[in-house]
Design an enzyme around this catalytic site. Structure first.
Site, mmCIF file in Angstrom:
data_model
loop_
_atom_site.group_PDB
_atom_site.id
_atom_site.type_symbol
_atom_site.label_atom_id
_atom_site.label_comp_id
_atom_site.label_asym_id
_atom_site.label_seq_id
_atom_site.Cartn_x
_atom_site.Cartn_y
_atom_site.Cartn_z
ATOM 1 N N ASP A 285 0.779 -1.157 0.060
ATOM 2 C CA ASP A 285 -0.093 0.019 0.054
ATOM 3 C C ASP A 285 0.871 1.299 -0.066
ATOM 4 O O ASP A 285 0.266 2.314 -0.204
ATOM 5 C CB ASP A 285 -1.196 -0.064 1.202
ATOM 6 C CG ASP A 285 -0.324 -0.016 2.557
ATOM 7 O OD1 ASP A 285 0.825 -0.233 2.702
ATOM 8 O OD2 ASP A 285 -1.121 0.177 3.745
ATOM 9 N N SER A 286 2.096 0.987 0.066
ATOM 10 C CA SER A 286 3.017 2.181 -0.140
ATOM 11 C C SER A 286 2.750 2.814 -1.575
ATOM 12 O O SER A 286 3.392 4.033 -1.837
ATOM 13 C CB SER A 286 4.598 1.682 -0.004
ATOM 14 O OG SER A 286 4.838 0.547 -0.742
ATOM 15 N N LYS B 84 -1.446 -9.427 3.060
ATOM 16 C CA LYS B 84 -0.477 -8.975 4.063
ATOM 17 C C LYS B 84 -1.611 -8.125 4.718
ATOM 18 O O LYS B 84 -2.331 -7.232 4.086
ATOM 19 C CB LYS B 84 0.877 -8.220 3.841
ATOM 20 C CG LYS B 84 1.439 -7.531 4.964
ATOM 21 C CD LYS B 84 2.788 -7.192 4.598
ATOM 22 C CE LYS B 84 3.036 -5.687 4.009
ATOM 23 N NZ LYS B 84 2.369 -4.672 4.997
ATOM 24 N N GLU C 9 -1.628 -5.435 8.842
ATOM 25 C CA GLU C 9 -0.855 -4.827 9.886
ATOM 26 C C GLU C 9 -1.581 -5.217 10.984
ATOM 27 O O GLU C 9 -2.661 -5.091 11.065
ATOM 28 C CB GLU C 9 -0.653 -3.330 9.412
ATOM 29 C CG GLU C 9 0.131 -3.090 8.237
ATOM 30 C CD GLU C 9 0.242 -1.366 8.095
ATOM 31 O OE1 GLU C 9 -0.086 -0.737 8.984
ATOM 32 O OE2 GLU C 9 0.705 -1.128 6.874
ATOM 33 N N GLU D 80 8.638 -4.007 11.010
ATOM 34 C CA GLU D 80 9.143 -2.696 10.402
ATOM 35 C C GLU D 80 9.659 -1.761 11.565
ATOM 36 O O GLU D 80 8.758 -1.564 12.564
ATOM 37 C CB GLU D 80 8.153 -2.186 9.627
ATOM 38 C CG GLU D 80 8.442 -0.667 9.107
ATOM 39 C CD GLU D 80 7.369 -0.232 7.804
ATOM 40 O OE1 GLU D 80 6.546 -0.934 7.714
ATOM 41 O OE2 GLU D 80 7.674 0.935 7.478
HETATM 42 O O1 KIV Z 1 3.424 -1.423 1.532
HETATM 43 C C1 KIV Z 1 4.685 -1.479 1.757
HETATM 44 O O2 KIV Z 1 5.684 -1.141 1.041
HETATM 45 C C2 KIV Z 1 4.875 -2.308 3.103
HETATM 46 C C3 KIV Z 1 6.478 -2.514 3.024
HETATM 47 C C4 KIV Z 1 7.081 -1.392 3.831
HETATM 48 C C5 KIV Z 1 6.615 -3.600 4.027
HETATM 49 O O3 KIV Z 1 4.196 -2.543 3.707
#
Ligand code: KIV
Length: 288
Positions: free
Chosen positions: A48-49, A116, A118, A185
């Site tokens: 989600d980055s 994934k 969080e 992280e």
């Molecule tokens: O969204 C992302 O890029 C991430 C990584 C920093 C692990 O969650």
């Protein structure tokens, strides 16, 4: 990469058992996925980055399941051998277990082979439900960017005794709930070592020091495409932004000075057709 990586294969990659460290990078589109895959990474995270490094937002909270599905599908079209992990965005796994499973399925239908999310112990019911629906889950604890407001900023986590112990408990809970790996992280490297030692699934660190079972970096950070903020934990392996600015500047100069395009970079009429149009020998680059 020729062979297809799988979630069970990633789960077996514990360094203390003799495995090589896992390599994960983010990618958000087909060219990025091809670059990552040709470089031989184990896992591509459609993170989600994307909100920050591609879409220009200040945090990751703005992207939706539809956004993540679109980018996951673009990565999947490159058919990488690396495992594709789709990142569940904020509010896609916070409301109910049912919604969570449907949203995870949307990313899998878009081409992810795992998802994934969080958070620690409080995510256990959601993780168990996704795993029960046959989708592998990667956990993510420590500095969780979707909690930016709750954390009061992007701050290193687990610096105090109790917080460090809480991270170990979170990691164990995620493992017990069925996560096949855990992103760690923004935590001190000593804490990352304790967490890594306390679970049998691999940890993948970002800003978590060298003692994890693998490392992940954001594609745009490691290639120097994003150069406005360079966090301490980023190592830049290229200067793609600077090289690209120089390249586009050269293009602009060539256009302005008439050096681009050349005759070789242009299409030409045959001499006969040029002649019927009265162009024979009359225009630059057009001749019989
Ligand atoms: O969204 C992302 O890029 C991430 C990584 C920093 C692990 O969650």
């Amino acid at each position: 990469m020729s062979k297809k990586m799988t979630a069970p294969a990633v789960r077996g990659r514990k360094v203390r058992s003799g495995a090589d460290p896992l390599v994960m990078v983010t990618a958000y589109d087909a060219p990025g996925a091809r670059i990552a895959d040709e470089a031989g990474v184990d896992v591509i995270l459609v993170g989600d980055s994307v909100a920050m490094v591609v879409l220009g937002y200040d945090d990751t909270l703005q992207v939706t399941v539809d956004d993540m599905a679109r980018h996951t599908a673009a990565v999947a079209r490159a058919r990488p051998g690396a495992l594709i992990v789709g990142d569940l965005p904020w509010m896609s796994y916070h409301v109910s277990v049912e919604e969570t499973v449907r949203n995870a399925a949307a990313l899998v239908r878009a081409g992810a082979q795992a998802v994934k999310l969080e958070g620690g112990r409080k995510r256990v019911p959601m993780i168990e439900a996704i795993v029960a629906a046959e989708m592998p889950v990667m956990g993510h604890i420590g500095l969780t960017p979707q909690s930016v407001h709750a954390m009061g900023g992007f701050k290193v986590q687990g610096r105090q005794h109790d917080a460090a112990l809480a991270l170990m408990e979170d990691a164990k809970a995620l493992e017990h709930a069925g996560c096949f790996s855990i992103v760690l992280e923004g935590v001190p490297d000593e804490v990352a070592r304790l967490v890594t030692d306390s679970v049998d699934v691999p940890t993948i660190g970002i800003g978590a020091g060298p003692h994890c079972d693998g490392q992940v970096l954001v594609f745009h950070d490691l290639l120097g495409i994003e150069d406005r903020i360079v966090p301490k934990f980023v190592r830049r392996y290229a200067s793609v932004k600077a090289d690209s600015v120089a390249a586009v500047r050269s293009f602009a100069e060539d256009v302005r000075t008439g050096r681009f395009p050349s005759s070789e970079e242009s299409y030409h009429l045959s001499g006969e057709v040029a002649e019927t149009l009265g162009l024979y020998g009359s225009a630059p680059g057009i001749s019989a």
